[in-house]
Scaffold this active site. Structure first.
Site, PDB file in Angstrom:
ATOM      1  N   SER A  92      52.102  41.375  45.504  1.00 10.89           N
ATOM      2  CA  SER A  92      51.806  40.053  46.068  1.00 10.89           C
ATOM      3  C   SER A  92      52.776  39.737  47.204  1.00 10.89           C
ATOM      4  CB  SER A  92      51.900  38.972  44.987  1.00 10.89           C
ATOM      5  OG  SER A  92      53.111  39.080  44.284  1.00 10.89           O
ATOM      6  N   ASP A 130      55.290  47.101  41.423  1.00 10.49           N
ATOM      7  CA  ASP A 130      53.885  47.491  41.573  1.00 10.49           C
ATOM      8  C   ASP A 130      53.756  48.798  42.343  1.00 10.49           C
ATOM      9  OD1 ASP A 130      51.973  45.861  40.334  1.00 10.49           O
ATOM     10  OD2 ASP A 130      52.322  44.246  41.779  1.00 10.49           O
ATOM     11  N   GLU A 146      47.007  49.005  38.703  1.00  9.78           N
ATOM     12  CA  GLU A 146      45.778  48.300  38.326  1.00  9.78           C
ATOM     13  C   GLU A 146      44.713  49.272  37.844  1.00  9.78           C
ATOM     14  OE1 GLU A 146      44.575  45.892  41.658  1.00  9.78           O
ATOM     15  OE2 GLU A 146      46.522  44.889  41.778  1.00  9.78           O
ATOM     16  N   GLU A 197      44.832  39.387  34.427  1.00  9.09           N
ATOM     17  CA  GLU A 197      44.696  38.432  35.533  1.00  9.09           C
ATOM     18  C   GLU A 197      43.283  37.853  35.562  1.00  9.09           C
ATOM     19  OE1 GLU A 197      46.346  39.628  39.261  1.00  9.09           O
ATOM     20  OE2 GLU A 197      45.591  37.849  40.279  1.00  9.09           O
TER      21      GLU A 197
HETATM   22  O1  KIV Z   1      51.601  41.449  42.557  1.00  8.62           O
HETATM   23  C1  KIV Z   1      51.800  40.579  41.707  1.00  8.62           C
HETATM   24  O2  KIV Z   1      52.531  39.607  41.930  1.00  8.62           O
HETATM   25  C2  KIV Z   1      51.148  40.715  40.420  1.00  8.62           C
HETATM   26  C3  KIV Z   1      51.204  39.533  39.512  1.00  8.62           C
HETATM   27  C4  KIV Z   1      50.259  38.496  39.974  1.00  8.62           C
HETATM   28  C5  KIV Z   1      50.943  39.885  38.115  1.00  8.62           C
HETATM   29  O3  KIV Z   1      50.571  41.710  40.133  1.00  8.62           O
END
Ligand code: KIV
Length: 252
Positions: free
Chosen positions: A47, A85, A115, A182
């Site tokens: 994000s 991530d 994901e 989510e």
């Molecule tokens: O990238 C992110 O911030 C996320 C959260 C929304 C869980 O994956």
């Protein structure tokens, strides 16, 4: 200084019915502040593509950009478990997934998140076999926003509900220690939470998950250009910043 929080400790919180608080953090000061506030799980989320780098969605985020932010966050040496991530298209094969997870680990990540469900089970198994703790992410998958044409709630129809349950079970069996849910309908998120042995960490998925995660900008009111249903900011930091800067300018 307290002891370091591990993936195993986060996992064990489910059995104790201790709610897991998780937030995103993308740099040194935010990681340090959230760690000092006692948040046990911090995520350098992709994000950051939107809230830090100004991209329209997470599909633009490069592995090098994630590494840069993971290094900054890791310099805070948090007691919290620091997860990162795996960005878009960096885990398409087993080999690529392991290489990506290793690079994020070398940058300072203590766990990685990606994901998908059954489709990425071979990658999850390989990452876990490397000794790198893994967090799943089901429901609305932001890296698929372009194919899906928006951010839609998941689990409304029975086939979607069944698919989510199967994906969650597959991730748990593959060795994930937690799953982010989510925008999953609250009843399905609750069912999934009952159904799997590992913690569910919800975002826009109701109160019955084992924990909750938010993008820190949304919690602090630092991203005032979007009105989100799932979060009521606890601060209006954007307005406070504008006011403080104006006051300083006017006092020159
Ligand atoms: O990238 C992110 O911030 C996320 C959260 C929304 C869980 O994956």
């Amino acid at each position: 200084m307290g002891t370091k929080i591990t993936a195993e400790q986060i996992r064990a919180m489910k059995a104790r019915r201790e709610k897991i608080a998780a937030l995103t953090a993308y740099d040194f000061p935010m990681t340090r502040l959230l760690d000092e506030a006692g948040i046990p799980l911090l995520l350098v989320g992709d994000s950051l593509g939107m809230v830090v780098l100004g991209y329209p969605d997470t599909t633009h985020v490069k592995l090098e950009e994630m590494e840069h932010h993971v290094r900054a966050a890791a310099r805070a040496k948090p007691q919290a478990l620091l997860a990162a991530d795996m960005p878009y298209r960096t885990y398409e094969s087993i080999e690529q997934a392991v290489a990506t997870a290793r690079r994020l680990q070398a940058a300072g990540a203590e766990a990685v998140k990606a994901e998908g469900g059954r489709a990425i089970v071979p990658q999850v198994r390989a990452i876990v076999a490397e000794g790198i703790p893994f967090i799943g992410h089901l429901g609305m998958l932001p890296q698929h926003v372009l194919e899906e044409g928006g951010y839609h709630v998941k689990g409304k129809k029975d086939p979607e509900r069944e698919s989510l349950l199967d994906d969650a079970q597959a991730l748990a069996e593959a060795g994930a220690f937690a799953i982010v849910l989510e925008l999953v309908t609250p009843p399905v998120a609750a069912e999934l939470t009952q159904h799997v042995a590992i913690p569910t960490i919800g975002i826009g998925s109701g109160r019955d998950c084992d924990g909750q995660i938010l993008v820190i900008h949304d919690l602090l009111g630092l991203w005032p250009w979007l009105d989100l249903k799932h979060v009521k900011p606890k601060l209006n930091a954007a307005e406070q910043m504008r006011a403080a800067v104006k006051e300083w300018k006017e006092g020159l």
